[in-house]
Design a protein around this motif. Sequence first.
Motif, PDB file in Angstrom:
ATOM      1  N   LEU A  25       5.982   8.504  21.803  1.00  0.00           N
ATOM      2  CA  LEU A  25       7.328   8.916  22.226  1.00  0.00           C
ATOM      3  C   LEU A  25       7.549  10.423  22.091  1.00  0.00           C
ATOM      4  N   ASN A  26       6.564  11.101  21.509  1.00  0.00           N
ATOM      5  CA  ASN A  26       6.680  12.525  21.222  1.00  0.00           C
ATOM      6  C   ASN A  26       7.860  12.790  20.272  1.00  0.00           C
ATOM      7  N   ARG A  27       7.947  11.949  19.265  1.00  0.00           N
ATOM      8  CA  ARG A  27       8.975  12.040  18.228  1.00  0.00           C
ATOM      9  C   ARG A  27       8.292  12.020  16.871  1.00  0.00           C
ATOM     10  N   THR A  28       9.051  12.166  15.817  1.00  0.00           N
ATOM     11  CA  THR A  28       8.503  12.056  14.468  1.00  0.00           C
ATOM     12  C   THR A  28       8.622  10.608  13.991  1.00  0.00           C
ATOM     13  N   GLN A  29       7.834  10.279  12.986  1.00  0.00           N
ATOM     14  CA  GLN A  29       7.927   8.944  12.388  1.00  0.00           C
ATOM     15  C   GLN A  29       9.311   8.757  11.780  1.00  0.00           C
ATOM     16  N   SER A  30       9.857   9.806  11.222  1.00  0.00           N
ATOM     17  CA  SER A  30      11.192   9.760  10.635  1.00  0.00           C
ATOM     18  C   SER A  30      12.242   9.411  11.689  1.00  0.00           C
ATOM     19  N   THR A  46      14.629   7.599  25.988  1.00  0.00           N
ATOM     20  CA  THR A  46      13.804   7.183  24.856  1.00  0.00           C
ATOM     21  C   THR A  46      13.760   5.661  24.764  1.00  0.00           C
ATOM     22  N   PHE A  47      14.901   5.023  24.963  1.00  0.00           N
ATOM     23  CA  PHE A  47      14.943   3.554  24.932  1.00  0.00           C
ATOM     24  C   PHE A  47      14.014   2.966  25.994  1.00  0.00           C
ATOM     25  N   MET A  48      14.068   3.512  27.195  1.00  0.00           N
ATOM     26  CA  MET A  48      13.223   2.979  28.270  1.00  0.00           C
ATOM     27  C   MET A  48      11.744   3.249  27.991  1.00  0.00           C
ATOM     28  N   GLN A  49      11.421   4.394  27.394  1.00  0.00           N
ATOM     29  CA  GLN A  49      10.027   4.668  27.002  1.00  0.00           C
ATOM     30  C   GLN A  49       9.577   3.662  25.956  1.00  0.00           C
ATOM     31  N   TRP A  50      10.435   3.382  24.985  1.00  0.00           N
ATOM     32  CA  TRP A  50      10.143   2.430  23.911  1.00  0.00           C
ATOM     33  C   TRP A  50       9.830   1.067  24.522  1.00  0.00           C
ATOM     34  N   VAL A  51      10.675   0.656  25.451  1.00  0.00           N
ATOM     35  CA  VAL A  51      10.504  -0.635  26.121  1.00  0.00           C
ATOM     36  C   VAL A  51       9.185  -0.665  26.897  1.00  0.00           C
ATOM     37  N   GLN A  52       8.876   0.425  27.568  1.00  0.00           N
ATOM     38  CA  GLN A  52       7.638   0.492  28.346  1.00  0.00           C
ATOM     39  C   GLN A  52       6.405   0.487  27.434  1.00  0.00           C
TER      40      GLN A  52
END
Length: 89
Positions: A25-30, A46-52
């Motif tokens: 997701l190009n985010r941090t674990q936090s 971000t939600f749609m990336q998570w779902v994908q």
Amino acid sequence: MKFGSVLQACRERAGLSQEELAHQLNRTQSCVSKFEKDRKVPDIGTFMQWVQITNAPEVAVAFLYGMDGINIIHQLLPLIGGLILSLRF
């Protein structure tokens, strides 16, 4: 809307750690942890990336149709998980 537990269930069902998903997701674990604990709300992208990434399009559809998080976890995810297992064998 609170749905951190649903995001966590999707991630776990996909067999990803918070670190692995954060990287994709190009985010941090936090940041991922905050989403899952409802301390932060993901934007729609971000939600749609998570779902994908977690291969859980049924979750996005369920939210769009107004299904609450508890029903998704208890009713929808077990059905989809069982269907996927039966298709693999």
